[in-house]
Write a protein that holds these residues in place. Structure first.
Motif: not given
Length: 518
Positions: A283-286, A341-345, A369-376
């Protein structure tokens, strides 16, 4: 049959083979994004009606979601080695067919083949992580696969925009040919050899039909809901048919001697929680990859190349954090990393809820930047959580279901975003207009209107000329507010991921024991 615990130390050829598999998956995911940026160009070239244009993408996505859960059954028949080879071969041939298409029907037909072949590539790669590699190297393999999976949607717009501007729409498909041919020819010599089993796997035709009907009706219903309404007769019919055929499919599959999908894997709590997390990530990524281009195109007036350049920030952040993610993934409990990770996302998504009509690259930088780091951390630990403790025979089916949940999350997320944009924009526009009529100078400034105009009689009532002058400003500001509502919704799904993680905690000891045993 060789089990995962008996797999010899990974050789260089296995890593190269796995790298080619990741390349094939990358091309399949990238294909969706590069085509999306150039749909108007394709529409004009083939004289496609606006109503039919979306089927260029929808046909691919429907075929893809049908293929993903079938990956386990196909792996049992063909073996992972020959399934990947066949899938990349069909994907490459279909890409050539798409480039050579001179009609809408021909293009959609080849897109269906592309989607089905591409759909098998994604779960096959994630299954290979746990079949080809020992636990101590699975983190590196998962990172490589994860980067490819999430980088493709990020770089897709800039690649698609550049190709369309510099060459022609045909090259959107032809770029798949050389990598596809290399992977098709070389990979069979690099992956482990296993016997095919055409006689051992029986095809339940009725179950296949029920699954295809359920997923196709769901995808089409999600596509139509924002325009026609979620409770329109056509959407209610599609969702009802999807629920009916899906329910019958589940009932039949759970009782079948040779099911085409091993739904019993959901009995493993870690796998079930991992699938919920995969859905929330989808949901968040796409959704974020969809929202950014919509905002930048409508509000800022950027072209595809400019949009893609802005979105590259997320991809660079993913690459930068990857070594840290691998190191932490080896040392820290997967559940703790997943929760962080999901908290940062959620934070990265939430920061985007404050966008204005002037928001551009600099304002979008840190949220990306925050989302990119969190996605991993939203992809790597949940993948191990879901698949790491399963047996080798369970992994192909489980990988298909795990990746299907992410795709369904993306489809539902985009449908909800469109619903918010369609439904909330008019509400916000009415509220803005009422505030202007009340003489609110703050609102005037927010939409880009000089507050001094109120002294000229703009407040209180709007003349036809004033209405024509102000309306575009109101519509743009209302759209920005709706986009912010959509960002808040995506952040809520990410927070749901945080809340789900503790339910997997009781199995931490069992998972650790299983991983050490391997």
């Amino acid at each position: 049959m060789m089990t995962r615990s008996e797999v010899p130390l990974t050789e260089t050829r296995t890593w190269i083979g796995f790298g080619l598999m990741c390349l094939g998956m990358f091309m399949a995911i990238l294909d969706i994004q590069v085509v999306a940026t150039s749909l108007p160009t394709i529409q004009n070239a083939l004289a496609i009606s606006p109503e039919a244009m979306s089927w260029i993408q929808t046909s691919y996505l429907i075929a893809e979601v049908i293929a993903i859960p079938l990956t386990g059954w196909l792996t049992r028949i063909l073996s992972m080695r020959w399934l990947f080879t066949a899938a990349i071969a069909f994907f490459t041939l279909a890409s050539i067919g798409c480039a050579a298409s001179d009609s809408f029907a021909m293009l959609v037909s080849f897109r269906v083949v592309q989607g089905f072949a591409g759909g098998t590539l994604i779960p096959t790669v994630f299954a290979a992580v746990f079949i080809l590699f020992r636990p101590r190297t699975q983190g590196i393999a998962t990172t490589i696969a994860g980067i490819m999976a999430v980088l493709a949607p990020t770089v897709g717009p800039v690649v698609g925009g550049w190709i369309t501007q510099m060459y022609s729409w045909h090259w959107l498909f032809l770029i798949n040919v050389v990598p596809g041919l290399i992977a098709c020819v070389v990979t069979p010599y690099l992956l482990p050899r296993k016997n095919t089993n055409f006689e051992g796997a029986k095809l339940d035709g009725l179950s296949l039909f029920l699954m295809a009907a359920a997923l196709a009706c769901l995808e089409i219903g999600l596509k139509q809901s924002p325009q026609d309404g979620w409770f329109s007769s056509i959407c209610i019919s599609l969702f009802s048919l999807s629920a009916l055929t899906g329910g019958f499919f589940v009932w039949r599959t759970l009782r079948a001697a040779h099911p085409i999908v091993q739904l019993s894997t959901f009995g493993d709590r870690s796998f079930a929680i991992g699938c919920v997390l995969s859905f929330c990530l989808g949901v968040g990524l796409f959704g974020s990859v969809y929202l950014i281009p919509v905002f930048l195109a409508f509000v800022r007036g950027h072209d595809a190349l400019e949009i893609g350049s802005t979105m590259l920030v997320t991809g660079v952040a993913q690459l930068a954090i990857a070594p840290i993610a691998v190191a932490l993934e080896r040392r820290v409990d997967a559940r703790l990393l997943t929760g962080v990770g999901f908290a940062l996302f959620a934070l990265g998504l939430g920061l985007s809820t404050f966008e204005t009509r002037d928001t551009d690259f600099s304002e979008m930088f840190w949220p990306q930047v925050i989302r990119g780091a969190a996605i991993m951390f939203c992809l790597l630990p949940p993948t191990r959580l879901a698949l790491g403790a399963l047996s080798e025979t369970q992994v192909p089916d489980a990988s298909g279901l795990f990746n299907l949940m992410r795709n369904l999350g993306g489809a539902i997320g985009i449908a909800l975003i469109d619903t918010v944009l369609y439904g909330r924009t008019s509400i916000h526009a009415d509220a803005l207009r009422a505030q202007l009529l009340a003489g609110d100078t703050t609102t005037a400034t927010a939409i880009g209107l000089d507050p001094g105009l109120f002294a000229s009689g703009l407040s209180g009532s709007l003349t036809p000329n004033a209405e024509a002058y102000v309306r575009p400003m109101i519509e743009k500001a209302a759209f920005v507010w709706s986009v912010n509502d959509a960002w808040a919704m995506l952040a809520a799904f990410a927070l749901l991921g945080v809340l789900v993680v503790p339910f997997a905690w009781r199995t931490s000891h069992a998972s650790a024991v299983a991983i050490k045993a391997h």
